[in-house]
Design an enzyme around this catalytic site. Structure first.
Site, PDB file in Angstrom:
ATOM      1  N   SER A   1       0.960  -1.120   0.210  1.00  0.00           N
ATOM      2  CA  SER A   1      -0.024   0.076  -0.017  1.00  0.00           C
ATOM      3  C   SER A   1       0.777   1.274   0.008  1.00  0.00           C
ATOM      4  O   SER A   1       1.710   1.576  -0.833  1.00  0.00           O
ATOM      5  CB  SER A   1      -1.050   0.095   1.191  1.00  0.00           C
TER       6      SER A   1
ATOM      7  N   ASP B   1      -9.928  -4.950  -4.307  1.00  0.00           N
ATOM      8  CA  ASP B   1      -9.658  -4.088  -3.534  1.00  0.00           C
ATOM      9  C   ASP B   1     -10.335  -2.718  -3.171  1.00  0.00           C
ATOM     10  O   ASP B   1     -10.671  -2.122  -4.152  1.00  0.00           O
ATOM     11  CB  ASP B   1      -8.258  -3.447  -3.756  1.00  0.00           C
TER      12      ASP B   1
ATOM     13  N   HIS C   1      -7.804  -5.916  -0.323  1.00  0.00           N
ATOM     14  CA  HIS C   1      -6.603  -4.699  -0.251  1.00  0.00           C
ATOM     15  C   HIS C   1      -5.408  -5.649   0.591  1.00  0.00           C
ATOM     16  O   HIS C   1      -4.223  -5.429   0.103  1.00  0.00           O
ATOM     17  CB  HIS C   1      -6.936  -3.701   0.912  1.00  0.00           C
TER      18      HIS C   1
END
Length: 240
Positions: free
Chosen positions: A78, A177, A207
């Protein structure tokens, strides 16, 4: 010795990539560092923390790793993928893995679906035990608005530098996601300036890639990629 720096995401902790780290520890004798970025961890303390603090801390950890290792890899999850990409333009990194990297963020459609699931659980009186509810409760109540603004500054600052990344890169993205949209993965694939890059899309993953149903396949792909010799090929892969 080979060294791997793993960088977690915004409001997260090394737990986000712990399954991958455990897998690699079982498969290799690499030195793996999983730092906690300033203000992050099990208890968020983000007040007054700037995005430059996150970058600086990751950089310091990378320098320490370079003092002990000849070959350096980076894995960023991320927001950690953005920080890792910046580091890859500054230091001699051999290969890089980007997991749900947030060059763009917040997929409204999938986020709404996840929120609907949370509301549904609330209506069935199970909200107190809902992992989704607890996750968002923690993030919303523990994250100052200024921290979100710092995250946005980081994204806006680092997004233009992807064209300067010339490190062989594996990009892994879940199609479900709710935080990072697919266009982020496509943007990374098109922008990163190396002929050796791979894009792995997972149909059902959300995610948290390291906890998806196909985690073992993903981990093996990562392990194989990090051990590959330069092939100077573009390869795109989609998991059905």
């Amino acid at each position: 010795m080979n060294g791997l720096l793993c960088i977690h995401g915004f409001t997260g902790s090394p737990r986000e990539i712990e399954p991958l780290v455990s897998f690699l520890n079982n498969q290799t004798n690499w030195l793996i560092r999983t730092p906690v970025l300033p203000g992050h961890g099990d208890e968020l303390k983000l007040k007054g923390v700037r995005y430059s603090d996150w970058i600086r801390h990751a950089e310091e950890e990378l320098v320490k790793l370079m003092e002990q290792c000849d070959t350096i890899y980076i894995c960023g999850f991320s927001m950690g993928g953005l920080i890792g990409s910046w580091l890859a333009t500054q230091y001699p990194v051999k290969r890089m893995v980007l997991l749900s990297a947030a060059a763009y963020y917040m997929n409204p459609r999938n986020f709404l679906l996840e929120m609907q699931n949370m509301i549904s659980e609330c209506l069935t009186n199970s909200f107190r035990h809902s992992t989704i509810f607890q996750k968002y409760k923690r993030k919303f109540t523990s994250t100052p608005l200024k921290a979100y603004l710092e995250f946005r500054k980081l994204v806006n600052t680092i997004r233009p530098i992807f064209s300067k990344v010339n490190v062989p890169t594996l990009i892994v993205q879940g199609k479900m996601d709710p935080i990072v949209p697919l266009k982020s993965a496509y943007f990374l694939y098109e922008s990163i300036n190396t002929p050796e890059k791979k894009l792995l899309l997972l149909e059902e993953a959300n995610h948290h890639i390291c906890y998806c149903q196909e985690q073992q396949r993903v981990f093996q792909e990562i392990f194989t990629f990090l051990n590959e010799e330069d092939t100077c090929k573009k390869i795109a892969m989609t998991a059905n």
